[in-house]
Design an enzyme around this catalytic site. Structure first.
Site, PDB file in Angstrom:
ATOM      1  N   ASP A  92      43.132  37.511  38.398  1.00 11.11           N
ATOM      2  CA  ASP A  92      42.827  38.724  39.161  1.00 11.11           C
ATOM      3  C   ASP A  92      42.607  39.942  38.267  1.00 11.11           C
ATOM      4  O   ASP A  92      42.414  41.055  38.765  1.00 11.11           O
ATOM      5  CB  ASP A  92      43.959  39.010  40.166  1.00 11.11           C
ATOM      6  CG  ASP A  92      45.314  39.145  39.472  1.00 11.11           C
ATOM      7  OD1 ASP A  92      45.351  39.136  38.222  1.00 11.11           O
ATOM      8  OD2 ASP A  92      46.333  39.261  40.172  1.00 11.11           O
ATOM      9  N   GLY A  93      42.694  39.743  36.947  1.00 11.82           N
ATOM     10  CA  GLY A  93      42.446  40.866  36.035  1.00 11.82           C
ATOM     11  C   GLY A  93      43.607  41.840  35.933  1.00 11.82           C
ATOM     12  O   GLY A  93      43.508  42.867  35.266  1.00 11.82           O
ATOM     13  N   ARG A 118      46.997  49.010  24.699  1.00 16.72           N
ATOM     14  CA  ARG A 118      47.313  48.399  23.405  1.00 16.72           C
ATOM     15  C   ARG A 118      46.429  49.000  22.322  1.00 16.72           C
ATOM     16  O   ARG A 118      45.264  49.335  22.570  1.00 16.72           O
ATOM     17  CB  ARG A 118      47.089  46.890  23.462  1.00 16.72           C
ATOM     18  CG  ARG A 118      47.833  46.204  24.582  1.00 16.72           C
ATOM     19  CD  ARG A 118      47.997  44.731  24.345  1.00 16.72           C
ATOM     20  NE  ARG A 118      46.771  43.957  24.370  1.00 16.72           N
ATOM     21  CZ  ARG A 118      46.749  42.628  24.395  1.00 16.72           C
ATOM     22  NH1 ARG A 118      47.892  41.945  24.362  1.00 16.72           N
ATOM     23  NH2 ARG A 118      45.622  41.975  24.436  1.00 16.72           N
ATOM     24  N   ASP A 141      43.751  31.312  20.627  1.00 13.43           N
ATOM     25  CA  ASP A 141      43.224  32.583  21.144  1.00 13.43           C
ATOM     26  C   ASP A 141      44.272  33.692  21.104  1.00 13.43           C
ATOM     27  O   ASP A 141      43.966  34.840  21.406  1.00 13.43           O
ATOM     28  CB  ASP A 141      42.688  32.412  22.576  1.00 13.43           C
ATOM     29  CG  ASP A 141      43.707  31.771  23.510  1.00 13.43           C
ATOM     30  OD1 ASP A 141      44.114  30.637  23.243  1.00 13.43           O
ATOM     31  OD2 ASP A 141      44.111  32.422  24.485  1.00 13.43           O
ATOM     32  N   ARG A 169      41.512  40.169  31.290  1.00 17.43           N
ATOM     33  CA  ARG A 169      42.108  41.353  31.954  1.00 17.43           C
ATOM     34  C   ARG A 169      42.316  42.496  30.973  1.00 17.43           C
ATOM     35  O   ARG A 169      42.947  43.491  31.306  1.00 17.43           O
ATOM     36  CB  ARG A 169      43.423  40.980  32.610  1.00 17.43           C
ATOM     37  CG  ARG A 169      44.412  40.323  31.669  1.00 17.43           C
ATOM     38  CD  ARG A 169      45.713  40.111  32.365  1.00 17.43           C
ATOM     39  NE  ARG A 169      46.567  39.202  31.610  1.00 17.43           N
ATOM     40  CZ  ARG A 169      47.806  38.956  31.920  1.00 17.43           C
ATOM     41  NH1 ARG A 169      48.342  39.548  32.969  1.00 17.43           N
ATOM     42  NH2 ARG A 169      48.526  38.121  31.211  1.00 17.43           N
ATOM     43  N   LYS A 194      45.284  46.587  29.018  1.00 15.44           N
ATOM     44  CA  LYS A 194      45.591  45.234  29.504  1.00 15.44           C
ATOM     45  C   LYS A 194      46.029  45.316  30.963  1.00 15.44           C
ATOM     46  O   LYS A 194      47.021  45.990  31.268  1.00 15.44           O
ATOM     47  CB  LYS A 194      46.690  44.595  28.651  1.00 15.44           C
ATOM     48  CG  LYS A 194      47.042  43.175  29.076  1.00 15.44           C
ATOM     49  CD  LYS A 194      47.900  42.490  28.046  1.00 15.44           C
ATOM     50  CE  LYS A 194      48.335  41.113  28.508  1.00 15.44           C
ATOM     51  NZ  LYS A 194      49.182  40.454  27.506  1.00 15.44           N
ATOM     52  N   ARG A 242      40.468  37.600  17.322  1.00 16.00           N
ATOM     53  CA  ARG A 242      41.341  36.419  17.315  1.00 16.00           C
ATOM     54  C   ARG A 242      40.665  35.258  16.598  1.00 16.00           C
ATOM     55  O   ARG A 242      39.433  35.250  16.463  1.00 16.00           O
ATOM     56  CB  ARG A 242      41.604  35.995  18.776  1.00 16.00           C
ATOM     57  CG  ARG A 242      42.239  37.061  19.594  1.00 16.00           C
ATOM     58  CD  ARG A 242      41.799  37.017  21.058  1.00 16.00           C
ATOM     59  NE  ARG A 242      42.248  38.226  21.755  1.00 16.00           N
ATOM     60  CZ  ARG A 242      43.408  38.330  22.385  1.00 16.00           C
ATOM     61  NH1 ARG A 242      44.185  37.280  22.493  1.00 16.00           N
ATOM     62  NH2 ARG A 242      43.775  39.458  22.931  1.00 16.00           N
TER      63      ARG A 242
HETATM   64  P1  AMP Z   1      47.256  34.370  27.760  1.00 19.87           P
HETATM   65  O1  AMP Z   1      47.881  33.032  27.798  1.00 19.87           O
HETATM   66  O2  AMP Z   1      48.001  35.441  28.548  1.00 19.87           O
HETATM   67  O3  AMP Z   1      46.977  34.813  26.376  1.00 19.87           O
HETATM   68  O4  AMP Z   1      45.862  34.248  28.541  1.00 19.87           O
HETATM   69  C1  AMP Z   1      44.943  33.202  28.358  1.00 19.87           C
HETATM   70  C2  AMP Z   1      43.630  33.563  28.978  1.00 19.87           C
HETATM   71  O5  AMP Z   1      43.778  33.813  30.380  1.00 19.87           O
HETATM   72  C3  AMP Z   1      42.976  34.802  28.421  1.00 19.87           C
HETATM   73  O6  AMP Z   1      41.597  34.599  28.434  1.00 19.87           O
HETATM   74  C4  AMP Z   1      43.385  35.864  29.391  1.00 19.87           C
HETATM   75  O7  AMP Z   1      42.519  36.966  29.400  1.00 19.87           O
HETATM   76  C5  AMP Z   1      43.338  35.115  30.709  1.00 19.87           C
HETATM   77  N1  AMP Z   1      44.215  35.674  31.731  1.00 19.87           N
HETATM   78  C6  AMP Z   1      45.568  35.616  31.796  1.00 19.87           C
HETATM   79  N2  AMP Z   1      46.012  36.231  32.911  1.00 19.87           N
HETATM   80  C7  AMP Z   1      44.937  36.697  33.574  1.00 19.87           C
HETATM   81  C8  AMP Z   1      44.734  37.412  34.794  1.00 19.87           C
HETATM   82  N3  AMP Z   1      45.745  37.775  35.566  1.00 19.87           N
HETATM   83  N4  AMP Z   1      43.465  37.715  35.144  1.00 19.87           N
HETATM   84  C9  AMP Z   1      42.441  37.350  34.382  1.00 19.87           C
HETATM   85  N5  AMP Z   1      42.546  36.673  33.228  1.00 19.87           N
HETATM   86  C10 AMP Z   1      43.779  36.342  32.824  1.00 19.87           C
HETATM   87 MG    MG Z   2      46.027  35.602  25.186  1.00 26.21          MG
END
Ligand code: AMP
Ligand code: MG
Length: 495
Positions: A125-126, A176, A252, A94, A113, A183
Site C-alpha cells: 500500500d506504499g 531518511r 536489496d 514506498r 519512507k 543497493r
Molecule cells: P523490505 O523487506 O521492507 O526491505 O521490502 C522489500 C520490498 O517490498 C521493497 O521493494 C519494498 O519497497 C517493498 N515494500 C515493503 N512494504 C511495502 C509496502 N507497504 N508498500 C509497498 N511496497 C512495500
Molecule cells: Mg528493503
C-alpha cells in the site's frame, strides 16, 4: 526566518542517471500531519538551521502533503535476492526520493519512507505504520550514536490515517538521509536484464560520487568491488561486536556504501544467544546473529556476479575465466577481513593491546551458554577493570550459572590488564562498550505510549541513544537488564 526545505541546495544527483533508473512521481498526501520527532544533527548536516521543524510547511513536505517547487520526486528501480532466492524486480515500493542536497563538500539523498504507492509497490500500500517508523527512526539514530555506518533519520511525521496490517494501525513517514541509497539490488537489476550500458552508468555514477579516488584506477569496477567488500566486512564486524541483528539481509537491503540500511525486524541481543533469530518469519535462521557474516559474504558474491559484465566485458571466454578467478580471490578475502575487523572491535571492547582470538572465543561461548546479557556484561566489565572491587566482580559473576567458567576466564583476562594502567584502560573501554542500546522492550514501550499519543519516551530514547557511551545518569533506567517479558517480544516483517 526559518529556512524552508525548498531553499536547500538541491542537486540533480541520481536524476542525472536518466529514466531507466527511476520513475518521477509525487508522494501521496496523508489526511493530516499530527506532528514530528526530528533529529537536529541530521538537519544541520543537510544545511537546515535550528527552528526548521517549527515551520508547518517543512513538516508537510516531509509527510508528502506539500511538494517541493520545481523538483521532481522519484522512486528507483532495483531487484534482488530475498532469503537466498532470486526475487526479480522490487524497487522503492514506498520510499520516495525528494532528491539530493549539497552541503559543503557532502551531498545527501533525502527520501520519504511510507509516502505512498509507486510503480514498484507490487501488492503493497506504499505506507509504513507508526510502530515500524518509530523503530527505524530510533535505531538509525542509535546506530549513528554508536558510530556504526547507517542511513540517518531526519524526521518522523505521523498521521491519523488508518493502515491495515495484522490489525488497523496508523501511518507515519520517516525522512531518511544518506549519501546514497543505492543497493546491491540496483546492480543486480541491470545485470539481470542485460542492460550493460545502464549497469556501467550506475557503476560510474557510484564511483564518481562516492569512490572518486578509484576513478583513475586501472580496473575501476574491480577496485569498486574490493572496496565494497572491505566496507561491508567492517560493517558486519561492528554489528557482531555490538550484538546487532538486522533480520532481513536480502541483497536489496545491502548498501553499496556499507551502511546499515532498511530497519525492519532488527534487534540488539539481550541474553546472548548466538543462534538468535530476530525475524519472526525467518524460521530457518538464514539471518540469525551468527550467520550474518556468512550472509554478507553470500550477498557480496551476488554483487560480484552483477559486476562481472563490467569487469570482463565482451565474449572472450579466456578473459572472463581469468577475471572470475580474480573475483574469487577477492571474495575469498572476505572472511579474513571480517575476522580481522571483528577481532579488532573485540580487542577494543576488552581494552587489550593485541587481539586475543582464543580469549574472545572462550568468552563468547561462555556468554552464550549462560545466556548472559551481552551489553550489560561488557559495560560491567569496564567497572571490574576500573575498580577491581569485589562488588564489581560479583555484578559480573551473578550473570553466570557457570561460576567456575567465568572465574577462570576473568583470571586469564585480568592478568592481561596492567594494574597501573587499569583506570585509563577502563575509560577507553567505556568508549567501546555502550551503556545504552535500543533494547527491544524499550522500543516496544515507546511505541505503545506513542500509539496512545504520548511521544515522551520516543524523545527520551532519542536523546539518550545519541550518546550511548556516556553515563547519562538521568537515563540509567534504560541501562538496566530487560524485564522477563522482553524475551517474549517477537517482531515480524510486517511494517
Ligand atoms: P523490505 O523487506 O521492507 O526491505 O521490502 C522489500 C520490498 O517490498 C521493497 O521493494 C519494498 O519497497 C517493498 N515494500 C515493503 N512494504 C511495502 C509496502 N507497504 N508498500 C509497498 N511496497 C512495500
Ligand atoms: Mg528493503
Amino acid at each position: 526566518m526559518t529556512k524552508s526545505i525548498d531553499s536547500l541546495a538541491w542537486q540533480e544527483g541520481f536524476l542525472n542517471l536518466g529514466s531507466a533508473f527511476f520513475t518521477p512521481l509525487k508522494p501521496t498526501p496523508l489526511p493530516d500531519c499530527l506532528g514530528g520527532v526530528v533529529s537536529q544533527s541530521v538537519a544541520k548536516s543537510i544545511g537546515l538551521s535550528s527552528g526548521w521543524e517549527l515551520d508547518q510547511h517543512n513538516l508537510e513536505v516531509l509527510t508528502g502533503n506539500a511538494h517541493l517547487e520545481n523538483r521532481p520526486a522519484y522512486a528507483t528501480v532495483y531487484s534482488g535476492h530475498q532469503f537466498g532466492v532470486w526475487a526479480g524486480q522490487l524497487g522503492d515500493g514506498r520510499a520516495i526520493h525528494l532528491g539530493t542536497v549539497q552541503n559543503g563538500d557532502e551531498s545527501y539523498e533525502i527520501q520519504l519512507k511510507g509516502a505512498g504507492k509507486t510503480p514498484y509497490s507490487r501488492m503493497g500500500d506504499g505506507r509504513a505504520v507508526l510502530r515500524s517508523s518509530i523503530r527505524e527512526f530510533l535505531c538509525s539514530e542509535a546506530m549513528a550514536g554508536l558510530s556504526i555506518p547507517t542511513t540517518r533519520a531526519l524526521a518522523l511525521t505521523h498521521s491519523s490515517a488508518p493502515v491495515v496490517r495484522e490489525k488497523v494501525e496508523t501511518a507515519a513517514v520517516v525522512t531518511r538521509v544518506a549519501p546514497s541509497f543505492i543497493r546491491f539490488g540496483h546492480f543486480e537489476h541491470f545485470a539481470s536484464n542485460q542492460q550493460y550500458e545502464d549497469l556501467k552508468s550506475l557503476a560510474d555514477f557510484v564511483i564518481e560520487n562516492h569512490y572518486s579516488h578509484l576513478q583513475d584506477s586501472e580496473e575501476p569496477y574491480l577496485a569498486l568491488l574490493e572496496e565494497v567488500i572491505a566496507k561491508n566486512a567492517a560493517l558486519v564486524a561492528k554489528w557482531q561486536a555490538v550484538g546487532f541483528c538486522h533480520g532481513v539481509l536480502n541483497t536489496d537491503n545491502m548498501s553499496i556504501l556499507g551502511l546499515t540500511l532498511d530497519y525492519g525486524p532488527f534487534s540488539f541481543i539481550d541474553a546472548t544467544d548466538l543462534k538468535y533469530i530476530c525475524n519472526h518469519s525467518d524460521s530457518a535462521g538464514r539471518y540469525s546473529y551468527l550467520n550474518q557474516p556468512n550472509v554478507f559474504h553470500w550477498n557480496l558474491v551476488r554483487l560480484a556476479e552483477a559486476l562481472l559484465p563490467l569487469i570482463a566485458p565482451g565474449q572472450d571466454e579466456a578473459l572472463i575465466d581469468a577475471k572470475v578467478e580474480q573475483l574469487k580471490e577477492l571474495l575469498f578475502q572476505f572472511p579474513h577481513q571480517y575476522e580481522h575487523f571483528y577481532q579488532e572491535e573485540m580487542r577494543l571492547k576488552l581494552g587489550l593491546t593485541q587481539s586475543e582470538n582464543a580469549l574472545v572465543e572462550e568468552l563468547v561461548l561462555l556468554l552464550d551458554h549462560n545466556r548472559v546479557d551481552y551489553t550489560f556484561f561488557f559495560r560491567s566489565l569496564c567497572d571490574v577493570v576500573d575498580t577491581a572491587s569485589i562488588a564489581a566482580i560479583s555484578v559480573i559473576k551473578d550473570l553466570f550459572l557457570d561460576q567456575l567458567g567465568v572465574d577462570l576466564w576473568l583470571q586469564k583476562y585480568l592478568a592481561m590488564i596492567p594494574s597501573e594502567k587499569a583506570k585509563v584502560i577502563a575509560a577507553q573501554m567505556r568508549r567501546h562498550n555502550p551503556k545504552y542500546i535500543l533494547r527491544q522492550y524499550l522500543a516496544q514501550k515507546a511505541i505503545e505510549n506513542a500509539e496512545n499519543g504520548d511521544f515522551g519516551l520516543v524523545h527520551q530514547l532519542h536523546e539518550c541513544l545519541q550518546k550511548p557511551y556516556d553515563e547519562q545518569l538521568e537515563f540509567s533506567e534504560f541501562a538496566k537488564l530487560p524485564p522477563e517479558w522482553a524475551s517474549q517480544i517477537s517482531v515480524s516483517c510486517s511494517s
